[in-house]
Design a protein around this motif. Sequence first.
Motif, PDB file in Angstrom:
ATOM      1  N   ALA A  68      35.187  32.875  24.863  1.00 60.19           N
ATOM      2  CA  ALA A  68      35.658  34.258  25.013  1.00 60.19           C
ATOM      3  C   ALA A  68      36.934  34.292  25.836  1.00 60.19           C
ATOM      4  O   ALA A  68      36.996  33.759  26.942  1.00 60.19           O
ATOM      5  CB  ALA A  68      34.578  35.120  25.654  1.00 60.19           C
ATOM      6  N   GLY A  69      37.949  34.890  25.269  1.00 62.03           N
ATOM      7  CA  GLY A  69      39.235  34.969  25.945  1.00 62.03           C
ATOM      8  C   GLY A  69      40.089  33.730  25.765  1.00 62.03           C
ATOM      9  O   GLY A  69      41.224  33.685  26.196  1.00 62.03           O
ATOM     10  N   GLY A  70      39.540  32.714  25.120  1.00 65.05           N
ATOM     11  CA  GLY A  70      40.279  31.458  24.923  1.00 65.05           C
ATOM     12  C   GLY A  70      40.931  31.423  23.563  1.00 65.05           C
ATOM     13  O   GLY A  70      41.077  32.445  22.893  1.00 65.05           O
ATOM     14  N   PRO A  71      41.329  30.229  23.141  1.00 71.02           N
ATOM     15  CA  PRO A  71      41.969  30.108  21.828  1.00 71.02           C
ATOM     16  C   PRO A  71      40.994  30.456  20.710  1.00 71.02           C
ATOM     17  O   PRO A  71      39.802  30.315  20.845  1.00 71.02           O
ATOM     18  CB  PRO A  71      42.370  28.635  21.771  1.00 71.02           C
ATOM     19  CG  PRO A  71      41.443  27.946  22.713  1.00 71.02           C
ATOM     20  CD  PRO A  71      41.117  28.960  23.790  1.00 71.02           C
ATOM     21  N   GLY A  72      41.523  30.902  19.621  1.00 67.56           N
ATOM     22  CA  GLY A  72      40.674  31.258  18.484  1.00 67.56           C
ATOM     23  C   GLY A  72      40.501  32.753  18.383  1.00 67.56           C
ATOM     24  O   GLY A  72      40.653  33.327  17.319  1.00 67.56           O
ATOM     25  N   GLY A  73      40.199  33.395  19.468  1.00 66.49           N
ATOM     26  CA  GLY A  73      40.103  34.848  19.493  1.00 66.49           C
ATOM     27  C   GLY A  73      39.012  35.414  18.617  1.00 66.49           C
ATOM     28  O   GLY A  73      38.060  34.748  18.247  1.00 66.49           O
ATOM     29  N   GLU A  74      39.185  36.677  18.285  1.00 65.12           N
ATOM     30  CA  GLU A  74      38.195  37.403  17.500  1.00 65.12           C
ATOM     31  C   GLU A  74      38.228  37.002  16.032  1.00 65.12           C
ATOM     32  O   GLU A  74      39.273  36.681  15.484  1.00 65.12           O
ATOM     33  CB  GLU A  74      38.463  38.906  17.590  1.00 65.12           C
ATOM     34  CG  GLU A  74      38.237  39.479  18.962  1.00 65.12           C
ATOM     35  CD  GLU A  74      38.498  40.976  19.005  1.00 65.12           C
ATOM     36  OE1 GLU A  74      38.579  41.486  20.121  1.00 65.12           O
ATOM     37  OE2 GLU A  74      38.625  41.621  17.944  1.00 65.12           O
ATOM     38  N   VAL A  75      37.047  37.088  15.428  1.00 67.84           N
ATOM     39  CA  VAL A  75      36.917  36.827  13.995  1.00 67.84           C
ATOM     40  C   VAL A  75      36.401  38.116  13.364  1.00 67.84           C
ATOM     41  O   VAL A  75      35.284  38.549  13.652  1.00 67.84           O
ATOM     42  CB  VAL A  75      35.933  35.669  13.718  1.00 67.84           C
ATOM     43  CG1 VAL A  75      35.753  35.466  12.228  1.00 67.84           C
ATOM     44  CG2 VAL A  75      36.384  34.399  14.414  1.00 67.84           C
TER      45      VAL A  75
END
Length: 130
Positions: A68-75
């Motif tokens: 959460a809050g890292g790379p990748g973000g929301e899907v």
Amino acid sequence: MERSTPAPAAPAVVVVTAVLSAVGGCFGEAARARGDLPGERRAALARLVVENRTSTPLAIAFLYAADAGGPGGEVGIGTAPPGARTELAPVPAEEPIILIARGEGFERRLDPRTLEIDELWTWVIGDAGT
């Protein structure tokens, strides 16, 4: 009168028979008993239904709780029209995710939760509360 004795089986015939028997076991019916196709693998996914009791269309997404809050973000997994019950794209199972619903002037985030493989979970979203 001469007696004939059966000739021993040729070694090649014995080897071929053994190989065919072994290979035949690879095409067993165990997978089909569950309704799966031979060689099919089950994905670690769960099903999500959103019952939107708000008066606004909602965009639904998730975050991996560990990132959460890292790379990748929301899907993003779909939208839910107002007053509708909608099944969205499958979500990861067996790892904690944070579900998010957004609409005009509206945002709701759930605490991290872990769904089981093939679980069907319904998220009822109202104007006040979850």
